[in-house]
Scaffold this active site. Sequence first.
Site, PDB file in Angstrom:
ATOM      1  N   THR A  95      38.904  50.336  -0.137  1.00 16.37           N
ATOM      2  CA  THR A  95      38.911  48.886  -0.062  1.00 16.37           C
ATOM      3  C   THR A  95      37.494  48.328   0.066  1.00 16.37           C
ATOM      4  O   THR A  95      37.070  47.462  -0.723  1.00 16.37           O
ATOM      5  CB  THR A  95      39.752  48.438   1.161  1.00 16.37           C
ATOM      6  OG1 THR A  95      41.025  49.052   1.063  1.00 16.37           O
ATOM      7  CG2 THR A  95      39.896  46.939   1.225  1.00 16.37           C
ATOM      8  N   GLU A 140      27.171  45.209  10.394  1.00 17.52           N
ATOM      9  CA  GLU A 140      27.777  43.869  10.472  1.00 17.52           C
ATOM     10  C   GLU A 140      29.280  43.885  10.203  1.00 17.52           C
ATOM     11  O   GLU A 140      30.065  43.191  10.854  1.00 17.52           O
ATOM     12  CB  GLU A 140      27.087  42.940   9.462  1.00 17.52           C
ATOM     13  CG  GLU A 140      27.558  41.513   9.482  1.00 17.52           C
ATOM     14  CD  GLU A 140      27.322  40.845  10.841  1.00 17.52           C
ATOM     15  OE1 GLU A 140      26.174  40.612  11.190  1.00 17.52           O
ATOM     16  OE2 GLU A 140      28.317  40.567  11.540  1.00 17.52           O
ATOM     17  N   VAL A 180      32.748  44.551  12.854  1.00 21.34           N
ATOM     18  CA  VAL A 180      33.489  43.600  13.693  1.00 21.34           C
ATOM     19  C   VAL A 180      33.770  42.338  12.899  1.00 21.34           C
ATOM     20  O   VAL A 180      32.856  41.720  12.348  1.00 21.34           O
ATOM     21  CB  VAL A 180      32.698  43.213  14.964  1.00 21.34           C
ATOM     22  CG1 VAL A 180      33.490  42.225  15.808  1.00 21.34           C
ATOM     23  CG2 VAL A 180      32.348  44.444  15.775  1.00 21.34           C
ATOM     24  N   ASP A 182      42.330  48.615  18.106  1.00 20.81           N
ATOM     25  CA  ASP A 182      41.362  48.170  17.084  1.00 20.81           C
ATOM     26  C   ASP A 182      40.499  47.030  17.646  1.00 20.81           C
ATOM     27  O   ASP A 182      39.268  47.046  17.514  1.00 20.81           O
ATOM     28  CB  ASP A 182      42.125  47.701  15.831  1.00 20.81           C
ATOM     29  CG  ASP A 182      41.202  47.160  14.761  1.00 20.81           C
ATOM     30  OD1 ASP A 182      40.515  47.963  14.098  1.00 20.81           O
ATOM     31  OD2 ASP A 182      41.140  45.922  14.592  1.00 20.81           O
ATOM     32  N   LYS A 209      36.313  46.840  18.597  1.00 17.52           N
ATOM     33  CA  LYS A 209      35.407  45.776  18.139  1.00 17.52           C
ATOM     34  C   LYS A 209      34.781  45.063  19.340  1.00 17.52           C
ATOM     35  O   LYS A 209      33.600  44.709  19.316  1.00 17.52           O
ATOM     36  CB  LYS A 209      36.175  44.796  17.257  1.00 17.52           C
ATOM     37  CG  LYS A 209      36.666  45.424  15.942  1.00 17.52           C
ATOM     38  CD  LYS A 209      37.658  44.512  15.237  1.00 17.52           C
ATOM     39  CE  LYS A 209      38.182  45.117  13.949  1.00 17.52           C
ATOM     40  NZ  LYS A 209      39.344  44.395  13.413  1.00 17.52           N
ATOM     41  N   GLY A 251      39.487  42.932   4.307  1.00 19.43           N
ATOM     42  CA  GLY A 251      39.633  42.724   2.861  1.00 19.43           C
ATOM     43  C   GLY A 251      38.392  43.198   2.135  1.00 19.43           C
ATOM     44  O   GLY A 251      37.299  43.266   2.702  1.00 19.43           O
TER      45      GLY A 251
HETATM   46  P1  NAP Z   1      39.893  53.311   2.487  1.00 19.69           P
HETATM   47  O1  NAP Z   1      40.394  52.255   1.596  1.00 19.69           O
HETATM   48  O2  NAP Z   1      40.866  54.273   3.069  1.00 19.69           O
HETATM   49  O3  NAP Z   1      38.776  54.130   1.679  1.00 19.69           O
HETATM   50  C1  NAP Z   1      38.151  55.285   2.187  1.00 19.69           C
HETATM   51  C2  NAP Z   1      37.315  55.920   1.086  1.00 19.69           C
HETATM   52  O4  NAP Z   1      36.558  56.967   1.655  1.00 19.69           O
HETATM   53  C3  NAP Z   1      38.111  56.504  -0.076  1.00 19.69           C
HETATM   54  O5  NAP Z   1      37.440  56.256  -1.286  1.00 19.69           O
HETATM   55  C4  NAP Z   1      38.144  58.006   0.239  1.00 19.69           C
HETATM   56  O6  NAP Z   1      38.150  58.827  -0.911  1.00 19.69           O
HETATM   57  C5  NAP Z   1      36.815  58.181   0.943  1.00 19.69           C
HETATM   58  N1  NAP Z   1      36.862  59.253   1.938  1.00 19.69           N
HETATM   59  C6  NAP Z   1      37.507  59.247   3.121  1.00 19.69           C
HETATM   60  N2  NAP Z   1      37.301  60.403   3.780  1.00 19.69           N
HETATM   61  C7  NAP Z   1      36.518  61.158   2.975  1.00 19.69           C
HETATM   62  C8  NAP Z   1      35.949  62.454   3.091  1.00 19.69           C
HETATM   63  N3  NAP Z   1      36.164  63.230   4.156  1.00 19.69           N
HETATM   64  N4  NAP Z   1      35.174  62.887   2.087  1.00 19.69           N
HETATM   65  C9  NAP Z   1      34.952  62.132   0.997  1.00 19.69           C
HETATM   66  N5  NAP Z   1      35.445  60.880   0.831  1.00 19.69           N
HETATM   67  C10 NAP Z   1      36.216  60.413   1.812  1.00 19.69           C
HETATM   68  O7  NAP Z   1      39.089  52.689   3.724  1.00 19.69           O
HETATM   69  P2  NAP Z   1      38.546  51.200   3.856  1.00 19.69           P
HETATM   70  O8  NAP Z   1      39.675  50.281   4.194  1.00 19.69           O
HETATM   71  O9  NAP Z   1      37.666  50.881   2.709  1.00 19.69           O
HETATM   72  O10 NAP Z   1      37.691  51.317   5.218  1.00 19.69           O
HETATM   73  C11 NAP Z   1      36.432  51.941   5.227  1.00 19.69           C
HETATM   74  C12 NAP Z   1      35.744  51.677   6.551  1.00 19.69           C
HETATM   75  O11 NAP Z   1      35.540  50.282   6.707  1.00 19.69           O
HETATM   76  C13 NAP Z   1      36.537  52.097   7.794  1.00 19.69           C
HETATM   77  O12 NAP Z   1      35.632  52.559   8.773  1.00 19.69           O
HETATM   78  C14 NAP Z   1      37.204  50.816   8.252  1.00 19.69           C
HETATM   79  O13 NAP Z   1      37.491  50.801   9.637  1.00 19.69           O
HETATM   80  C15 NAP Z   1      36.113  49.823   7.928  1.00 19.69           C
HETATM   81  N6  NAP Z   1      36.586  48.440   7.726  1.00 19.69           N
HETATM   82  C16 NAP Z   1      37.575  48.203   6.826  1.00 19.69           C
HETATM   83  C17 NAP Z   1      37.996  46.912   6.610  1.00 19.69           C
HETATM   84  C18 NAP Z   1      39.045  46.614   5.579  1.00 19.69           C
HETATM   85  O14 NAP Z   1      39.303  45.421   5.330  1.00 19.69           O
HETATM   86  N7  NAP Z   1      39.638  47.592   4.946  1.00 19.69           N
HETATM   87  C19 NAP Z   1      37.412  45.862   7.326  1.00 19.69           C
HETATM   88  C20 NAP Z   1      36.400  46.129   8.242  1.00 19.69           C
HETATM   89  C21 NAP Z   1      35.985  47.445   8.427  1.00 19.69           C
HETATM   90  P3  NAP Z   1      39.379  58.851  -1.959  1.00 19.69           P
HETATM   91  O15 NAP Z   1      39.291  57.517  -2.667  1.00 19.69           O
HETATM   92  O16 NAP Z   1      39.140  59.976  -2.880  1.00 19.69           O
HETATM   93  O17 NAP Z   1      40.607  58.977  -1.125  1.00 19.69           O
HETATM   94  N1  HSE Z   2      43.290  46.536  10.916  1.00 20.11           N
HETATM   95  C1  HSE Z   2      42.233  45.584  11.029  1.00 20.11           C
HETATM   96  C2  HSE Z   2      42.827  44.203  11.272  1.00 20.11           C
HETATM   97  C3  HSE Z   2      41.397  45.605   9.763  1.00 20.11           C
HETATM   98  O1  HSE Z   2      44.054  44.011  11.178  1.00 20.11           O
HETATM   99  O2  HSE Z   2      42.084  43.284  11.617  1.00 20.11           O
HETATM  100  C4  HSE Z   2      40.019  45.066   9.937  1.00 20.11           C
HETATM  101  O3  HSE Z   2      39.260  45.753  10.870  1.00 20.11           O
END
Ligand code: NAP
Ligand code: HSE
Length: 431
Positions: A13, A128, A131, A200, A204, A302
């Site tokens: 994502t 940044e 959180v 979560d 943060k 997002g």
């Molecule tokens: P995600 O959609 O699950 O994507 C994770 C990515 O990392 C995938 O491309 C996966 O590869 C790769 N990956 C995971 N473990 C791996 C490993 N051991 N070796 C190689 N590649 C690996 O996660 P996300 O939602 O983007 O979140 C990423 C980070 O941002 C997290 O720390 C999350 O807490 C933080 N975050 C997310 C959001 C949000 O809106 N999603 C908001 C704020 C912060 P594959 O594609 O091959 O599976």
């Molecule tokens: N699971 C988290 C939320 C995603 O619902 O706010 C962003 O950190």
Amino acid sequence: MQEVSVGILGLGTVGSGVVQILEQNADDIQNRSQTRFSVSKVLVRNPQASRNITGDFLLTDKPEAILKDPQIDIVVEVMGGIEPARTYILEALRNGKNVVTANKDLLALHGHELLDAAKEVGKDLFFEASVAGGIPIIASLKESLTANKITEILGIINGTTNYILTAMTEQGRDYNEVLKEAQELGYAEADPTADVDGLDAARKLAILASIAFNSRVTVDDVYVEGISKITAEDIAYAKELDSTIKLLAVGKHLEDEGIEVRVHPAIIPNSHPLAAVSGVFNAVYVVGDAVGETMFYGRGAGSLPTGSAVVADIIQIARNMQTNATSNINCTCYNELPIKDRKDFRSAFYIRLRVKDEPRVLATLALLFAEANVSFHSIIQKQKKRQEAEIVLVTHPTQESQLREALESVRAYSKVLRVDNVIRFETGELD
Ligand code: NAP
Ligand code: HSE
């Protein structure tokens, strides 16, 4: 023109959003930073999997291809989890790379170690996006509000729980039904435990409180309660009290009292700006001694909102590289403030209980609370069935130990059938 090569760990994502923003806003970004960015390599688990995002970069499943590549200046960790993310970040720093991460889970546990490592090698570690997604709260605390002593942070920093509580409030729906819908819509994870149990938001808050109060706060320091105990009845009573229920992250630093850090459902008056923060939106309300009240609002998750924060960090690092000014702002924890124990927390309380509808019951309850030095702000009583009444008591702000003492006596009182819920009432307007 400076040329900066970026390696990304993760293309889910957030990683996809980063790639998309660097591509779609490339000209403006270049003009603003006098830097041309290129994403050269991206680490994924499975490079063969079909993906929505493409680009002029190499997909690899070999971390060393990025961590040891001398051409890469900035490593962006958006893979999530504790390990191997922690090891990869440390290795990237040791190999002379600046690092951007969105990983709140990792920072809330190992932020100190990672920031120390960055300082040791004179590189930037920015986070940044960790959180409140797209809301620029960390830079605001570290830079724009750095002239202040921050006394209070109140945050709605989990979108999933805010979505659930908003739907329960606006549509009168049941917790389990809305949680299921949030999962189907992709707001809540398949395993929503960390969101609904408040973990979560606690992670943060640990990051925010460390920065705001310049003292080390880890997730283990945060008192946490989730939202699963909130019922339609509580929501209806909150409305009657011209208030609303939110999962609130509370950080307070009162002179000579240490730091109070807690995440729990809280009833807040509709007159407070946080009450209007609905759905998946996040907001952080910050009070500083010079600036007074401020509030930051936006999308907490997002692909593009979170990518916006990550790319801002990438650009800031490139600016720092131009002036050899990396590692300027690292760990800001120069204080060692004590963390307050739960018994010393202070807030008003909402208590919903069932009693026998008989003479003297209300008077006895008043006496039991008075004996613990807890004073009522308001009372609602409703007949529920023959000889049974529901009472909602709202107290003036009180110390948690006094409230517990009162509740112990209340529970032991034979005319009390049960105490259904106890919820903190926040924002100090009940003084
Ligand atoms: P995600 O959609 O699950 O994507 C994770 C990515 O990392 C995938 O491309 C996966 O590869 C790769 N990956 C995971 N473990 C791996 C490993 N051991 N070796 C190689 N590649 C690996 O996660 P996300 O939602 O983007 O979140 C990423 C980070 O941002 C997290 O720390 C999350 O807490 C933080 N975050 C997310 C959001 C949000 O809106 N999603 C908001 C704020 C912060 P594959 O594609 O091959 O599976
Ligand atoms: N699971 C988290 C939320 C995603 O619902 O706010 C962003 O950190």
